[in-house]
Design a protein around this motif. Structure first.
Motif, PDB file in Angstrom:
ATOM      1  N   LEU A   3      -0.035  22.662  95.516  1.00  0.00           N
ATOM      2  CA  LEU A   3      -0.656  21.833  96.542  1.00  0.00           C
ATOM      3  C   LEU A   3      -0.203  20.376  96.405  1.00  0.00           C
ATOM      4  O   LEU A   3       0.133  19.728  97.404  1.00  0.00           O
ATOM      5  CB  LEU A   3      -2.187  21.928  96.447  1.00  0.00           C
ATOM      6  CG  LEU A   3      -2.974  21.108  97.463  1.00  0.00           C
ATOM      7  CD1 LEU A   3      -2.696  21.602  98.882  1.00  0.00           C
ATOM      8  CD2 LEU A   3      -4.446  21.176  97.160  1.00  0.00           C
ATOM      9  N   ILE A   4      -0.175  19.874  95.184  1.00  0.00           N
ATOM     10  CA  ILE A   4       0.275  18.490  94.942  1.00  0.00           C
ATOM     11  C   ILE A   4       1.744  18.352  95.302  1.00  0.00           C
ATOM     12  O   ILE A   4       2.144  17.382  95.956  1.00  0.00           O
ATOM     13  CB  ILE A   4       0.014  18.080  93.473  1.00  0.00           C
ATOM     14  CG1 ILE A   4      -1.489  17.967  93.226  1.00  0.00           C
ATOM     15  CG2 ILE A   4       0.710  16.767  93.132  1.00  0.00           C
ATOM     16  CD1 ILE A   4      -1.878  17.721  91.786  1.00  0.00           C
ATOM     17  N   GLY A   9       5.790  16.103  98.194  1.00  0.00           N
ATOM     18  CA  GLY A   9       7.194  16.405  98.418  1.00  0.00           C
ATOM     19  C   GLY A   9       8.022  15.952  97.226  1.00  0.00           C
ATOM     20  O   GLY A   9       7.507  15.511  96.213  1.00  0.00           O
ATOM     21  N   SER A  10       9.326  16.047  97.368  1.00  0.00           N
ATOM     22  CA  SER A  10      10.217  15.556  96.315  1.00  0.00           C
ATOM     23  C   SER A  10      11.538  15.158  96.946  1.00  0.00           C
ATOM     24  O   SER A  10      11.917  15.654  98.004  1.00  0.00           O
ATOM     25  CB  SER A  10      10.432  16.624  95.241  1.00  0.00           C
ATOM     26  OG  SER A  10      11.079  17.747  95.795  1.00  0.00           O
ATOM     27  N   GLY A  11      12.218  14.250  96.269  1.00  0.00           N
ATOM     28  CA  GLY A  11      13.493  13.767  96.781  1.00  0.00           C
ATOM     29  C   GLY A  11      13.305  12.890  98.008  1.00  0.00           C
ATOM     30  O   GLY A  11      12.221  12.375  98.265  1.00  0.00           O
ATOM     31  N   GLN A  12      14.379  12.744  98.760  1.00  0.00           N
ATOM     32  CA  GLN A  12      14.340  11.861  99.921  1.00  0.00           C
ATOM     33  C   GLN A  12      14.054  12.589 101.231  1.00  0.00           C
ATOM     34  O   GLN A  12      13.868  11.957 102.257  1.00  0.00           O
ATOM     35  CB  GLN A  12      15.661  11.096 100.032  1.00  0.00           C
ATOM     36  CG  GLN A  12      15.853  10.115  98.896  1.00  0.00           C
ATOM     37  CD  GLN A  12      17.138   9.335  99.013  1.00  0.00           C
ATOM     38  OE1 GLN A  12      18.096   9.783  99.635  1.00  0.00           O
ATOM     39  NE2 GLN A  12      17.166   8.150  98.430  1.00  0.00           N
ATOM     40  N   ASP A  13      14.019  13.887 101.200  1.00  0.00           N
ATOM     41  CA  ASP A  13      13.725  14.656 102.412  1.00  0.00           C
ATOM     42  C   ASP A  13      12.225  14.847 102.524  1.00  0.00           C
ATOM     43  O   ASP A  13      11.687  15.935 102.303  1.00  0.00           O
ATOM     44  CB  ASP A  13      14.444  16.018 102.378  1.00  0.00           C
ATOM     45  CG  ASP A  13      15.948  15.855 102.416  1.00  0.00           C
ATOM     46  OD1 ASP A  13      16.414  14.910 103.080  1.00  0.00           O
ATOM     47  OD2 ASP A  13      16.644  16.672 101.781  1.00  0.00           O
ATOM     48  N   ALA A  15       8.598  14.576 104.680  1.00  0.00           N
ATOM     49  CA  ALA A  15       7.996  14.573 106.008  1.00  0.00           C
ATOM     50  C   ALA A  15       7.152  13.307 106.162  1.00  0.00           C
ATOM     51  O   ALA A  15       6.803  12.647 105.180  1.00  0.00           O
ATOM     52  CB  ALA A  15       7.118  15.817 106.180  1.00  0.00           C
ATOM     53  N   MET A  16       6.829  12.964 107.379  1.00  0.00           N
ATOM     54  CA  MET A  16       6.039  11.767 107.641  1.00  0.00           C
ATOM     55  C   MET A  16       4.707  11.821 106.898  1.00  0.00           C
ATOM     56  O   MET A  16       4.277  10.828 106.287  1.00  0.00           O
ATOM     57  CB  MET A  16       5.798  11.588 109.141  1.00  0.00           C
ATOM     58  CG  MET A  16       5.008  10.324 109.457  1.00  0.00           C
ATOM     59  SD  MET A  16       4.838   9.950 111.214  1.00  0.00           S
ATOM     60  CE  MET A  16       4.152  11.436 111.862  1.00  0.00           C
ATOM     61  N   LEU A  17       4.040  12.962 106.905  1.00  0.00           N
ATOM     62  CA  LEU A  17       2.766  13.100 106.222  1.00  0.00           C
ATOM     63  C   LEU A  17       2.917  12.894 104.716  1.00  0.00           C
ATOM     64  O   LEU A  17       2.086  12.237 104.083  1.00  0.00           O
ATOM     65  CB  LEU A  17       2.138  14.473 106.506  1.00  0.00           C
ATOM     66  CG  LEU A  17       0.776  14.727 105.858  1.00  0.00           C
ATOM     67  CD1 LEU A  17      -0.242  13.686 106.331  1.00  0.00           C
ATOM     68  CD2 LEU A  17       0.291  16.129 106.164  1.00  0.00           C
ATOM     69  N   GLN A  18       3.980  13.406 104.122  1.00  0.00           N
ATOM     70  CA  GLN A  18       4.223  13.220 102.692  1.00  0.00           C
ATOM     71  C   GLN A  18       4.423  11.735 102.356  1.00  0.00           C
ATOM     72  O   GLN A  18       3.893  11.237 101.366  1.00  0.00           O
ATOM     73  CB  GLN A  18       5.430  14.040 102.242  1.00  0.00           C
ATOM     74  CG  GLN A  18       5.174  15.530 102.259  1.00  0.00           C
ATOM     75  CD  GLN A  18       6.434  16.339 102.062  1.00  0.00           C
ATOM     76  OE1 GLN A  18       7.515  15.962 102.512  1.00  0.00           O
ATOM     77  NE2 GLN A  18       6.295  17.487 101.391  1.00  0.00           N
ATOM     78  N   MET A  19       5.191  11.033 103.204  1.00  0.00           N
ATOM     79  CA  MET A  19       5.396   9.589 102.970  1.00  0.00           C
ATOM     80  C   MET A  19       4.086   8.830 103.126  1.00  0.00           C
ATOM     81  O   MET A  19       3.806   7.890 102.370  1.00  0.00           O
ATOM     82  CB  MET A  19       6.463   9.028 103.913  1.00  0.00           C
ATOM     83  CG  MET A  19       7.865   9.421 103.502  1.00  0.00           C
ATOM     84  SD  MET A  19       9.136   8.663 104.522  1.00  0.00           S
ATOM     85  CE  MET A  19       9.096   7.005 103.917  1.00  0.00           C
TER      86      MET A  19
END
Length: 162
Positions: A3-4, A9-13, A15-19
């Motif tokens: 879940l975390i 997310g990870s890396g530079q890819d 999603a908007m929600l992750q950022m």
């Protein structure tokens, strides 16, 4: 754990929600870091303090956009804040460190004379000094002023005659 990983997310890819989630976490972490570093970080505005602010902003921004591993970046930010705090404490105990890390005030006008050498070192002109005399010393002539200093934070202080 999954879940975390999905939320951050990870890396530079990312999603908007992750950022956005990263930005919220970084905001609160930065707030904690600023509280740890102390009020002087934003109050004094010396090169010593501004260095922390600039580097901390650069480091933490990498966590938001995924340019660096998230938790490693957060830990690096905390390390910088703790280092700043330790050095600030060491400066209290050592005038040598205080002088070299934070700098010292520099006299620009004393005994009725402008110190041309220190004006040049401070990158100030006589017009700049007169502007400070008017705005900070509430005077219109140098004769009304006792001393003028360039402080370690870049501010000019004007001491009027008594």
């Amino acid at each position: 754990m999954k879940l975390i990983q999905d939320a951050f997310g990870s890396g530079q890819d990312l999603a908007m929600l992750q950022m956005c989630i990263r930005a919220v976490v970084v905001f609160f972490m930065a707030l904690i870091m600023v509280r740890i570093s102390g009020r002087r970080t934003f109050g004094k505005r010396t090169a010593f303090d501004n260095t922390l602010v600039i580097i901390l902003g650069a480091v933490l921004s990498r966590a938001i956009v995924g340019a660096s591993p998230f938790w490693a970046t957060i830990c690096s930010g905390f390390l910088l804040v703790v280092l700043h705090r330790l050095l600030a404490y060491a400066c209290i105990k050592s005038s040598f460190l205080d002088r070299h890390l934070k700098g010292m005030s520099m006299p620009l006008y004393q005994n009725g004379k402008l110190n041309k050498h220190n004006l040049t070192r401070s990158l100030l002109t006589e017009r700049d000094i007169m502007s400070d005399v008017r705005s900070k010393g509430n005077a219109t002539k140098l004769e009304e002023v006792h001393e003028i200093y360039m402080e370690s934070n870049g501010e000019v202080s004007v001491i009027r005659n008594t």
